[in-house]
Design a protein around this motif. Structure first.
Motif, PDB file in Angstrom:
ATOM      1  N   THR A 226      -1.205  16.644  -1.274  1.00 47.84           N
ATOM      2  CA  THR A 226      -1.269  15.865  -0.046  1.00 47.84           C
ATOM      3  C   THR A 226      -2.045  16.569   1.060  1.00 47.84           C
ATOM      4  O   THR A 226      -2.585  15.928   1.950  1.00 47.84           O
ATOM      5  CB  THR A 226       0.156  15.571   0.460  1.00 47.84           C
ATOM      6  OG1 THR A 226       0.935  16.770   0.331  1.00 47.84           O
ATOM      7  CG2 THR A 226       0.808  14.465  -0.342  1.00 47.84           C
TER       8      THR A 226
ATOM      9  N   PHE B 280      -7.138  12.413   5.295  1.00 47.82           N
ATOM     10  CA  PHE B 280      -6.420  11.790   6.403  1.00 47.82           C
ATOM     11  C   PHE B 280      -7.262  11.871   7.677  1.00 47.82           C
ATOM     12  O   PHE B 280      -7.949  12.868   7.921  1.00 47.82           O
ATOM     13  CB  PHE B 280      -5.074  12.480   6.616  1.00 47.82           C
ATOM     14  CG  PHE B 280      -4.070  12.197   5.532  1.00 47.82           C
ATOM     15  CD1 PHE B 280      -3.566  10.915   5.357  1.00 47.82           C
ATOM     16  CD2 PHE B 280      -3.625  13.209   4.689  1.00 47.82           C
ATOM     17  CE1 PHE B 280      -2.633  10.649   4.363  1.00 47.82           C
ATOM     18  CE2 PHE B 280      -2.694  12.954   3.692  1.00 47.82           C
ATOM     19  CZ  PHE B 280      -2.205  11.664   3.531  1.00 47.82           C
TER      20      PHE B 280
ATOM     21  N   TYR C 167      -7.609   2.993   4.399  1.00 40.27           N
ATOM     22  CA  TYR C 167      -6.417   3.810   4.161  1.00 40.27           C
ATOM     23  C   TYR C 167      -6.375   5.122   4.944  1.00 40.27           C
ATOM     24  O   TYR C 167      -5.300   5.614   5.281  1.00 40.27           O
ATOM     25  CB  TYR C 167      -6.302   4.136   2.674  1.00 40.27           C
ATOM     26  CG  TYR C 167      -5.919   2.967   1.804  1.00 40.27           C
ATOM     27  CD1 TYR C 167      -4.974   2.032   2.234  1.00 40.27           C
ATOM     28  CD2 TYR C 167      -6.492   2.798   0.544  1.00 40.27           C
ATOM     29  CE1 TYR C 167      -4.617   0.956   1.440  1.00 40.27           C
ATOM     30  CE2 TYR C 167      -6.132   1.723  -0.260  1.00 40.27           C
ATOM     31  CZ  TYR C 167      -5.196   0.805   0.193  1.00 40.27           C
ATOM     32  OH  TYR C 167      -4.846  -0.258  -0.613  1.00 40.27           O
TER      33      TYR C 167
ATOM     34  N   LEU D  74       1.352  10.394   7.531  1.00 38.04           N
ATOM     35  CA  LEU D  74       2.242   9.410   6.902  1.00 38.04           C
ATOM     36  C   LEU D  74       2.979   8.527   7.904  1.00 38.04           C
ATOM     37  O   LEU D  74       3.508   7.476   7.535  1.00 38.04           O
ATOM     38  CB  LEU D  74       3.268  10.117   6.001  1.00 38.04           C
ATOM     39  CG  LEU D  74       2.687  10.903   4.826  1.00 38.04           C
ATOM     40  CD1 LEU D  74       3.813  11.565   4.024  1.00 38.04           C
ATOM     41  CD2 LEU D  74       1.838  10.023   3.920  1.00 38.04           C
TER      42      LEU D  74
ATOM     43  N   PHE E 243       6.915   5.098   9.673  1.00 38.35           N
ATOM     44  CA  PHE E 243       6.287   5.335   8.380  1.00 38.35           C
ATOM     45  C   PHE E 243       5.277   4.222   8.088  1.00 38.35           C
ATOM     46  O   PHE E 243       5.578   3.046   8.231  1.00 38.35           O
ATOM     47  CB  PHE E 243       7.385   5.345   7.310  1.00 38.35           C
ATOM     48  CG  PHE E 243       6.990   5.952   5.995  1.00 38.35           C
ATOM     49  CD1 PHE E 243       6.939   7.329   5.833  1.00 38.35           C
ATOM     50  CD2 PHE E 243       6.699   5.150   4.895  1.00 38.35           C
ATOM     51  CE1 PHE E 243       6.604   7.891   4.615  1.00 38.35           C
ATOM     52  CE2 PHE E 243       6.362   5.698   3.675  1.00 38.35           C
ATOM     53  CZ  PHE E 243       6.317   7.080   3.537  1.00 38.35           C
ATOM     54  N   HIS E 244       4.065   4.597   7.684  1.00 33.53           N
ATOM     55  CA  HIS E 244       3.064   3.567   7.370  1.00 33.53           C
ATOM     56  C   HIS E 244       3.524   2.743   6.165  1.00 33.53           C
ATOM     57  O   HIS E 244       3.786   3.301   5.095  1.00 33.53           O
ATOM     58  CB  HIS E 244       1.711   4.206   7.056  1.00 33.53           C
ATOM     59  CG  HIS E 244       1.052   4.855   8.236  1.00 33.53           C
ATOM     60  ND1 HIS E 244       0.807   4.178   9.419  1.00 33.53           N
ATOM     61  CD2 HIS E 244       0.590   6.118   8.429  1.00 33.53           C
ATOM     62  CE1 HIS E 244       0.208   5.003  10.277  1.00 33.53           C
ATOM     63  NE2 HIS E 244       0.081   6.183   9.705  1.00 33.53           N
TER      64      HIS E 244
ATOM     65  N   ASN F  61       1.800   3.280   2.698  1.00 37.03           N
ATOM     66  CA  ASN F  61       1.684   4.622   2.112  1.00 37.03           C
ATOM     67  C   ASN F  61       1.744   4.587   0.588  1.00 37.03           C
ATOM     68  O   ASN F  61       1.206   5.475  -0.072  1.00 37.03           O
ATOM     69  CB  ASN F  61       2.766   5.554   2.658  1.00 37.03           C
ATOM     70  CG  ASN F  61       2.394   6.147   4.017  1.00 37.03           C
ATOM     71  OD1 ASN F  61       1.212   6.249   4.359  1.00 37.03           O
ATOM     72  ND2 ASN F  61       3.389   6.523   4.794  1.00 37.03           N
ATOM     73  N   ASP F  62       2.398   3.568   0.023  1.00 37.94           N
ATOM     74  CA  ASP F  62       2.398   3.433  -1.437  1.00 37.94           C
ATOM     75  C   ASP F  62       0.988   3.133  -1.944  1.00 37.94           C
ATOM     76  O   ASP F  62       0.520   3.723  -2.915  1.00 37.94           O
ATOM     77  CB  ASP F  62       3.377   2.355  -1.895  1.00 37.94           C
ATOM     78  CG  ASP F  62       3.092   0.973  -1.312  1.00 37.94           C
ATOM     79  OD1 ASP F  62       2.453   0.869  -0.230  1.00 37.94           O
ATOM     80  OD2 ASP F  62       3.512  -0.033  -1.928  1.00 37.94           O
TER      81      ASP F  62
ATOM     82  N   ARG G  27      -1.786   3.842  -0.411  1.00 40.77           N
ATOM     83  CA  ARG G  27      -2.604   5.034  -0.169  1.00 40.77           C
ATOM     84  C   ARG G  27      -2.395   6.050  -1.299  1.00 40.77           C
ATOM     85  O   ARG G  27      -3.352   6.688  -1.769  1.00 40.77           O
ATOM     86  CB  ARG G  27      -2.243   5.657   1.178  1.00 40.77           C
ATOM     87  CG  ARG G  27      -2.518   4.731   2.365  1.00 40.77           C
ATOM     88  CD  ARG G  27      -1.837   5.233   3.631  1.00 40.77           C
ATOM     89  NE  ARG G  27      -2.729   6.043   4.445  1.00 40.77           N
ATOM     90  CZ  ARG G  27      -2.321   6.900   5.353  1.00 40.77           C
ATOM     91  NH1 ARG G  27      -1.027   7.104   5.546  1.00 40.77           N
ATOM     92  NH2 ARG G  27      -3.187   7.575   6.079  1.00 40.77           N
TER      93      ARG G  27
ATOM     94  N   MET H   3       3.064  12.076  -3.454  1.00 40.72           N
ATOM     95  CA  MET H   3       1.871  11.226  -3.409  1.00 40.72           C
ATOM     96  C   MET H   3       1.009  11.356  -4.669  1.00 40.72           C
ATOM     97  O   MET H   3       0.154  10.515  -4.931  1.00 40.72           O
ATOM     98  CB  MET H   3       1.040  11.584  -2.173  1.00 40.72           C
ATOM     99  CG  MET H   3       0.231  10.438  -1.633  1.00 40.72           C
ATOM    100  SD  MET H   3      -0.485  10.858  -0.025  1.00 40.72           S
ATOM    101  CE  MET H   3      -1.172   9.268   0.424  1.00 40.72           C
TER     102      MET H   3
END
Length: 270
Positions: A11, A47, A99, A106, A113-114, A117-118, A120, A148
């Motif tokens: 990550t 990111f 993304y 995150l 929480f975004h 995120n799944d 991404r 992740m």
């Protein structure tokens, strides 16, 4: 000296981004393995909080341009690269405007929480493997770090198992105490699917949460390692459950850490 090829997916990595212990680990272990004779590639998400100019990221046009499917949508993959100062290590960054261009990791500025995120994570896992294919670089070990990256071992055992680049690759999955409480949408299994993957293979992901990603990684990885941290009761329960089905790897800490991973990688590859 071993000439194993080690692919790291994680990550985050110092000095580009640090929010957890993963970043320190990824800065130290690949360099240690390289100094012991191994060939290294490192992949992390790009990111938006990572400053491209300051860190001298630049796009690798020949590797960019693949479309990655996340459910019914296809999104373009951009690959950027930068070197770690004072080390002969390159880091590949998986990027996509939808993304990874928001200025957060995150959670948003309100600590929320975004919700995607799944997606991404799925995009990142698929993007890593497709980029390595395009590189034409066949790894002996794929070392996945944190939730992740949890789908990569499953993809290696299914969609990519006959691919010449990955046919001999073994996977390691290291779990960190980076738990979150968010529940994703129920269509997560459809989003995660690829060729040769049915619902049953993704059954552990039905919980659509942190534990789901961890369970999939633990189920399909050739070796599972618990990071050197205090774990929540939930995570300890997960480890207890999985240790009855398979061995959870133990690696040394401190001065023994590099030699322990060196031994683990060689045992898996041979």
């Amino acid at each position: 000296m071993s000439k194993l090829r080690i692919l790291y997916a994680a990550t985050e990595i110092n000095p580009f981004l640090q929010t957890t212990k993963v970043a320190e680990f990824l800065r130290m272990l690949p360099q240690g393995m390289q100094e012991m004779g191994m060939e290294i590639r490192i992949f992390v998400p790009r990111f938006g909080i990572i400053n491209e100019r300051k860190n001298r990221l630049h796009e690798v046009v020949r590797l960019s341009g693949i479309n990655i499917a996340v459910g019914e949508e296809e999104k373009p993959l951009i690959i950027k690269v930068a070197s770690i100062p004072n080390a002969k290590l390159q880091v590949y960054f998986i990027d996509n405007e939808d993304y990874f261009h928001r200025k957060s990791v995150l959670v948003d500025k309100n600590d929320k929480f975004h919700a995607d995120n799944d997606e991404r994570a799925i995009f990142f896992c698929k993007g890593v493997l497709e980029t390595v294919k395009k590189l034409g670089w066949a790894p002996d070990i794929v070392h996945c770090n944190d939730w992740m990256t949890g789908l990569i071992p499953m993809y290696l055992k299914t969609t990519y198992k006959k691919d010449p680049i990955f046919k001999d690759a073994k996977s390691v999955f290291t779990v960190y105490n980076n738990e979150f409480s968010h529940k994703f949408e129920s269509d997560i299994i459809e989003k995660a699917k690829m060729l040769d993957i049915d619902d049953e293979m993704l059954a552990a992901l039905k919980s659509a949460d942190f534990g789901g990603f961890i369970k999939v990684g633990m189920e399909y990885a050739d070796s599972v390692v618990k990071s050197d941290e205090d774990f929540s009761d939930n995570l300890n329960a997960l480890f207890s459950e999985y240790s009855q089905k398979r061995q959870i790897g133990q690696v040394g800490t401190g001065d023994n850490l590099l030699s322990s991973y060196y031994t683990l990688y060689n045992e898996l590859a041979n």
